[in-house]
Design a protein around this motif. Structure first.
Motif, PDB file in Angstrom:
ATOM      1  N   GLU A   3       0.834  -1.186   0.000  1.00  0.00           N
ATOM      2  CA  GLU A   3       0.000   0.000   0.000  1.00  0.00           C
ATOM      3  C   GLU A   3       0.871   1.240   0.000  1.00  0.00           C
ATOM      4  OE1 GLU A   3      -2.773  -0.185   3.150  1.00  0.00           O
ATOM      5  OE2 GLU A   3      -3.372  -2.230   2.741  1.00  0.00           O
ATOM      6  N   ALA A 164      -8.932   6.260   3.199  1.00  0.00           N
ATOM      7  CA  ALA A 164      -9.242   5.633   1.902  1.00  0.00           C
ATOM      8  C   ALA A 164      -8.377   6.170   0.769  1.00  0.00           C
ATOM      9  CB  ALA A 164     -10.716   5.855   1.568  1.00  0.00           C
ATOM     10  N   LEU A 167      -4.975   4.285  -0.499  1.00  0.00           N
ATOM     11  CA  LEU A 167      -5.041   2.881  -0.889  1.00  0.00           C
ATOM     12  C   LEU A 167      -4.599   2.719  -2.347  1.00  0.00           C
ATOM     13  CD1 LEU A 167      -8.456   1.746   0.698  1.00  0.00           C
ATOM     14  CD2 LEU A 167      -6.159   1.419   1.600  1.00  0.00           C
ATOM     15  N   TYR A 169      -5.082   1.888  -5.912  1.00  0.00           N
ATOM     16  CA  TYR A 169      -6.164   1.678  -6.874  1.00  0.00           C
ATOM     17  C   TYR A 169      -5.525   1.353  -8.228  1.00  0.00           C
ATOM     18  CZ  TYR A 169      -8.977   3.856  -3.246  1.00  0.00           C
ATOM     19  OH  TYR A 169      -9.589   4.148  -2.049  1.00  0.00           O
ATOM     20  N   THR A 186     -13.700   2.136  -2.119  1.00  0.00           N
ATOM     21  CA  THR A 186     -12.767   1.203  -1.489  1.00  0.00           C
ATOM     22  C   THR A 186     -12.883  -0.197  -2.075  1.00  0.00           C
ATOM     23  OG1 THR A 186     -14.380   0.869   0.308  1.00  0.00           O
ATOM     24  CG2 THR A 186     -12.628   2.482   0.676  1.00  0.00           C
ATOM     25  N   ARG A 187     -14.005  -0.520  -2.691  1.00  0.00           N
ATOM     26  CA  ARG A 187     -14.125  -1.807  -3.375  1.00  0.00           C
ATOM     27  C   ARG A 187     -13.139  -1.924  -4.539  1.00  0.00           C
ATOM     28  NH1 ARG A 187     -20.685  -2.587  -3.895  1.00  0.00           N
ATOM     29  NH2 ARG A 187     -21.019  -3.684  -1.918  1.00  0.00           N
ATOM     30  N   ALA A 189     -10.053  -0.829  -4.536  1.00  0.00           N
ATOM     31  CA  ALA A 189      -8.670  -0.875  -4.067  1.00  0.00           C
ATOM     32  C   ALA A 189      -8.093  -2.281  -4.227  1.00  0.00           C
ATOM     33  CB  ALA A 189      -8.596  -0.451  -2.607  1.00  0.00           C
ATOM     34  N   THR A 191      -6.350  -4.229  -2.493  1.00  0.00           N
ATOM     35  CA  THR A 191      -5.896  -4.662  -1.185  1.00  0.00           C
ATOM     36  C   THR A 191      -7.110  -5.109  -0.379  1.00  0.00           C
ATOM     37  OG1 THR A 191      -4.636  -4.004   0.791  1.00  0.00           O
ATOM     38  CG2 THR A 191      -6.124  -2.369  -0.141  1.00  0.00           C
ATOM     39  N   ASP A 192      -6.851  -5.719   0.758  1.00  0.00           N
ATOM     40  CA  ASP A 192      -7.936  -6.133   1.638  1.00  0.00           C
ATOM     41  C   ASP A 192      -8.571  -4.884   2.243  1.00  0.00           C
ATOM     42  OD1 ASP A 192      -9.664  -7.395   3.346  1.00  0.00           O
ATOM     43  OD2 ASP A 192      -8.120  -8.012   4.792  1.00  0.00           O
ATOM     44  N   ARG A 193      -9.866  -4.664   1.960  1.00  0.00           N
ATOM     45  CA  ARG A 193     -10.541  -3.457   2.418  1.00  0.00           C
ATOM     46  C   ARG A 193     -11.109  -3.584   3.826  1.00  0.00           C
ATOM     47  NH1 ARG A 193     -16.227  -3.644   1.660  1.00  0.00           N
ATOM     48  NH2 ARG A 193     -16.291  -1.362   1.550  1.00  0.00           N
ATOM     49  N   TYR A 196     -10.297  -1.075   6.544  1.00  0.00           N
ATOM     50  CA  TYR A 196     -10.792   0.261   6.251  1.00  0.00           C
ATOM     51  C   TYR A 196     -12.318   0.315   6.276  1.00  0.00           C
ATOM     52  CZ  TYR A 196      -6.001   0.350   4.572  1.00  0.00           C
ATOM     53  OH  TYR A 196      -4.646   0.225   4.487  1.00  0.00           O
ATOM     54  N   SER A 197     -12.948  -0.779   5.840  1.00  0.00           N
ATOM     55  CA  SER A 197     -14.404  -0.795   5.768  1.00  0.00           C
ATOM     56  C   SER A 197     -15.055  -0.949   7.137  1.00  0.00           C
ATOM     57  CB  SER A 197     -14.874  -1.917   4.838  1.00  0.00           C
ATOM     58  OG  SER A 197     -14.466  -3.179   5.334  1.00  0.00           O
TER      59      SER A 197
END
Length: 317
Positions: A3, A164, A167, A169, A186-187, A189, A191-193, A196-197
């Motif tokens: 990241e 966010a 991240l 993208y 964020t969907r 991105a 990476t594992d969201r 952040y979610s």
């Protein structure tokens, strides 16, 4: 992928309704343009009346002015871009602009939830503590509470945007929504969201459920107080006012809570239906709020009728 601040995506494309046929683009954009114009017209009329009529310089109307400002800014943040997307098929938005839109979408929504809670408190004091209303809900106290709502909303939403933005993208850049929001962004991105979610989800639910709890408590106490009114006419009048407000409040809070829950616990359904629900609770309250909260009140109606009669007389002369 590690990241960082470097991103491979320079712009995003707002899809809107993914299943909408191109033949209906003009109709959808026309409907949204109509909603936007109605929102501006209704809210601007109230602001003009509020500025011109000193009799409206009361706590309840000061609170509503804050709701009007937030609603107009929210609609202006979201609607013009999606109207342009369907009208001119120009759905591209820059990386930074998308995050700015995301920030303001959540910011004004948070302000709305706080202001609605403040309005419920105002009605609670007016109905349940009428003798102390003018000492508790002064214009000064209302302005201070309103300012706190705007500042508090800023701090919470800014944290979501800051987390966010950096991240990575690097994949698809299509946003399956009518505007940029935290979940849709964020969907995308790479990476594992989850880290952040989950905080964003908790913050959203605290904001929504906290404000909703205050509103339900206030209107619960109001209902009990109303049932004690001996006059049937007075009881019906108060319940009529509260019921219309509760419809808008329900439209604002319930679909939002469902949307956040469904996206974070794995419930999935048709994308077009989900977006339609989001647009319903995002666009209808700002359009109907002036009618529900101000234009239906006897005081505002008298002012409007007075202005209409003066205009009619001048026109005839």
């Amino acid at each position: 992928m590690s990241e960082g601040n470097v991103t491979f995506v320079k712009e995003f494309f707002i899809v809107g309704f993914p299943g909408l046929h191109v033949n209906y683009y003009g109709l959808v954009s026309a409907v949204m343009f109509f909603v936007y114009m109605c929102t501006l017209l209704g809210n601007v009329i109230f602001v003009i009346l509020f500025v011109k009529e000193k009799t409206l310089h009361k706590p309840m109307y000061y609170i509503f002015v804050n709701l009007v400002i937030s609603d107009v800014l929210f609609s202006t943040t979201t609607l013009p871009k999606i109207i342009v997307r369907y009208w001119f098929q120009a759905g591209t938005i820059s990386f930074v602009s998308c995050f700015i839109q995301m920030y303001f979408v959540h910011y004004f929504s948070t302000v709305d939830s706080y202001i609605l809670a403040l309005m419920a408190i105002d009605r609670f004091v007016a109905v349940c503590c009428p003798l102390r209303y003018h000492s508790i809900m002064t214009n000064r106290n209302v302005l201070i509470l309103s300012l706190v709502a705007w500042i508090l909303a800023h701090t919470i939403v800014l944290m979501m945007a800051i987390r966010a933005f950096p991240l990575p993208y690097c994949g698809p850049n299509t946003i399956l929504h009518c505007y940029c929001d935290h979940i849709s962004l964020t969907r995308l991105a790479c990476t594992d969201r989850t880290p952040y979610s989950i905080p964003a989800f908790v913050s959203a639910m605290v904001i929504l459920l906290g404000s909703l709890s205050i509103i339900l408590f206030s209107y619960g106490c109001i209902t009990v107080a109303v049932l004690r009114i001996s006059s049937t006419q007075g009881r019906l009048k108060t319940l009529s006012t509260c019921s219309s407000q509760l419809i808008i409040i329900s439209l604002f809070f319930i679909p939002r809570c469902f949307n956040y829950l469904s996206n974070n616990i794995g419930i999935s359904f048709n994308a077009d239906l989900q977006i339609a629900i989001v647009m319903l609770y995002s666009l209808l309250p700002p359009m109907f709020n002036p009618l529900i909260y101000s234009l239906r009140t006897a005081e505002v109606q008298k002012i409007l009728i007075s202005h209409f009669r003066k205009t009619h007389v001048h026109t005839n002369i």
